[in-house]
Design an enzyme around this catalytic site. Structure first.
Site, PDB file in Angstrom:
ATOM      1  N   ALA A  46      -9.648  -3.194  -0.465  1.00 26.78           N
ATOM      2  CA  ALA A  46      -9.862  -4.644  -0.422  1.00 26.78           C
ATOM      3  C   ALA A  46     -11.277  -5.059   0.010  1.00 26.78           C
ATOM      4  O   ALA A  46     -11.947  -5.811  -0.708  1.00 26.78           O
ATOM      5  CB  ALA A  46      -8.797  -5.279   0.464  1.00 26.78           C
ATOM      6  N   ASP A 233      -4.259  -5.651   1.890  1.00 30.35           N
ATOM      7  CA  ASP A 233      -5.015  -6.302   0.808  1.00 30.35           C
ATOM      8  C   ASP A 233      -4.965  -7.817   0.905  1.00 30.35           C
ATOM      9  O   ASP A 233      -5.837  -8.511   0.392  1.00 30.35           O
ATOM     10  CB  ASP A 233      -4.502  -5.843  -0.555  1.00 30.35           C
ATOM     11  CG  ASP A 233      -5.002  -4.435  -0.840  1.00 30.35           C
ATOM     12  OD1 ASP A 233      -4.421  -3.478  -0.293  1.00 30.35           O
ATOM     13  OD2 ASP A 233      -6.010  -4.304  -1.554  1.00 30.35           O
ATOM     14  N   ASN A 243       0.049  -4.610   0.814  1.00 30.28           N
ATOM     15  CA  ASN A 243      -0.754  -3.387   0.871  1.00 30.28           C
ATOM     16  C   ASN A 243      -0.197  -2.423  -0.178  1.00 30.28           C
ATOM     17  O   ASN A 243       0.817  -2.717  -0.829  1.00 30.28           O
ATOM     18  CB  ASN A 243      -0.709  -2.768   2.281  1.00 30.28           C
ATOM     19  CG  ASN A 243      -1.740  -1.655   2.430  1.00 30.28           C
ATOM     20  OD1 ASN A 243      -2.912  -1.832   2.083  1.00 30.28           O
ATOM     21  ND2 ASN A 243      -1.333  -0.498   2.912  1.00 30.28           N
TER      22      ASN A 243
END
Ligand code: MRU
Length: 347
Positions: A46, A233, A243
Site C-alpha cells: 500500500a 491496505d 489487507n
C-alpha cells in the site's frame, strides 16, 4: 538498496515480480510504465503504491511543454494512475496530494510548477520513511517477550518508503532482542510471503520459517506462536481492515487461541470517508494466478476461480492498530477520530 528512487529526472524501481531470483531495476520517465508496474505488482504494498503513483504523476506532468496543456495532463495522469489498483487507499491519498499541489502552483512558471510537484512526491516518500520508523518503535513495545510471530504477505522495505509496517515492528523487536522467531505465510496466489518476506527476513538476519497459508491454525493449536502482526491496505473509521486475503482467517484464529492480532499501518492507510469495511472496494485478481504456477497449469481447464486480492478483518477481531502516531486499542472509532491527520500530511 533503494526499492524506489528519483534519479536525475527519472524514476528507478525494483521489479518485484522478478524477486527473489533476479534483482532487476527499471529506470523510466514514462508514467505509463509506472502505472503498468503498479498493475502487475512490480511496485506493490500500500504505501509504496502511493509513492509510485506520486512519482508517476510527476513524470506525466514533466512531459508537458505548454502551460495551457497542464489541466488536461493532470486529468489524464489522475485517471491513469488511480485506475491501477482499487483497494490500497494510499494510492488515492497520494494522488489527491499531488493534485492539490498542482492546483496551488498552477499559475507559477512551468519549470517552477514541475519542481513543486517533484518536491511533493519526494515529501510523500520521505514522510513514509519516517512513519515506518515510528510504527516500528510503537509496535515493538506491544510484542510479548520472546515473541514468536506469524506474519502475512509482505510489509517490509519492498512495500513501503522505509523499513516497512508489520516488518518494521518485527525488525525493531529483533533489534531490542524481544523477538525470537517469525513464521511467514507463503501468501497464495502471488507468494509475497515466500518470494519477498522470506528474502527480506533473510537479509535482515531474522530467524524465520516459511509455511503454507493453511498451517497457521495448527501452529497456534500447538502453542508455538504468541502474536500475529500484519499490515493494511485500507482501514475504515470503525477499525475494519482490508489487507491481503487470508488476514481475516488469521484474525479469527488469533481470537480463538487468545493471541494478540496486531495491525501496523501509517495514517495514510486510514480512510476517513468510509464508515466500515463493507464499503472498501476489493480487487479481484485474474484466475490464471490460481490455476497456474508460473506458466504451468495446476487446475483443470475451464475451472471457475474466485480470487479476491484482499479480505476485510472486522475491527473487533483486532487487538491493536499501530500507526506512526501511536497505538490504538479496540474499540477504534474514537481513537481513529482523534488521530491528528495534519502531522503526517498524508491525510
Ligand atoms: O497485493 P499486494 O502485494 O500489494 O498486497 C500487499 C499487502 O496486502 C500488504 O500487507 C499491505 O499493503 C501492507 S504493506 C505495508
Amino acid at each position: 538498496m533503494r526499492v524506489i528512487e528519483w534519479r536525475e529526472g527519472s524514476l528507478r524501481f525494483l521489479d518485484q515480480t522478478r524477486l527473489p531470483l533476479e534483482e532487476i531495476f527499471v529506470t523510466t520517465d514514462d508514467e505509463y510504465v509506472v502505472a503498468d508496474a503498479i498493475k502487475r505488482l512490480a511496485i506493490r504494498g500500500a504505501p509504496l503504491i502511493g509513492i509510485g503513483a506520486a512519482y508517476g504523476f510527476v513524470l506525466a506532468l514533466n512531459k508537458v511543454t505548454d502551460a495551457s496543456k497542464v489541466p488536461a495532463a493532470i486529468e489524464r495522469a489522475s485517471i491513469l494512475l488511480s485506475s491501477t489498483r482499487p483497494t490500497a487507499v494510499n494510492l488515492f491519498r497520494a494522488l489527491e496530494r499531488m493534485k492539490a499541489e498542482a492546483a496551488a502552483f498552477m499559475s507559477a512558471p512551468l519549470l517552477e510548477f514541475k519542481l513543486h510537484l517533484l518536491e511533493e512526491a519526494l515529501a510523500i516518500h520521505r514522510e513514509d520513511e519516517a512513519m515506518c520508523r515510528a510504527i516500528g518503535e510503537h509496535g515493538a513495545a506491544l510484542l510479548p517477550n520472546a515473541a514468536v510471530v506469524v506474519t502475512h504477505c509482505n510489509t517490509g522495505r519492498l512495500a513501503t518508503g522505509g523499513e516497512g509496517t508489520a516488518l518494521a515492528v518485527i525488525a525493531k523487536a529483533w533489534e531490542l532482542r524481544t523477538l525470537k522467531h517469525v513464521y511467514m505465510d507463503e501468501t497464495r496466489p502471488l507468494m509475497q510471503g515466500a518470494r519477498l518476506t522470506a528474502w527480506e527476513l533473510k537479509q535482515l538476519g531474522i530467524p524465520s520459517t516459511l509455511m503454507t497459508d493453511s498451517t497457521a491454525a495448527f501452529l497456534m493449536q500447538r502453542g508455538l506462536v504468541n502474536a500475529v502482526v500484519v499490515g493494511a491496505d485500507r482501514i475504515t473509521l470503525n477499525g475494519d481492515v482490508a489487507n491481503k486475503v487470508g488476514t481475516y482467517g488469521l484474525a479469527v484464529l488469533a481470537k480463538h487461541h487468545g493471541i494478540p492480532m496486531i495491525v501496523a499501518a501509517p495514517t495514510s492507510t486510514l480512510d476517513f470517508t468510509l464508515v466500515n469495511g463493507s464499503e472498501i472496494p476489493i480487487e479481484q485478481r485474474n484466475g490464471k494466478e490460481v490455476t497456474h504456477i508460473g506458466e504451468t497449469r495446476i487446475a483443470p481447464e475451464g475451472v471457475e476461480v474466485y480470487s479476491p486480492a484482499f479480505d476485510i478483518t472486522p475491527g473487533e477481531l483486532i487487538s491493536a492498530i499501530v500507526t506512526e502516531q501511536g497505538v490504538m486499542q479496540y474499540p477504534f472509532r474514537d481513537p481513529i477520530k482523534r488521530l491528528r491527520p495534519g502531522r503526517s500530511r498524508a491525510l
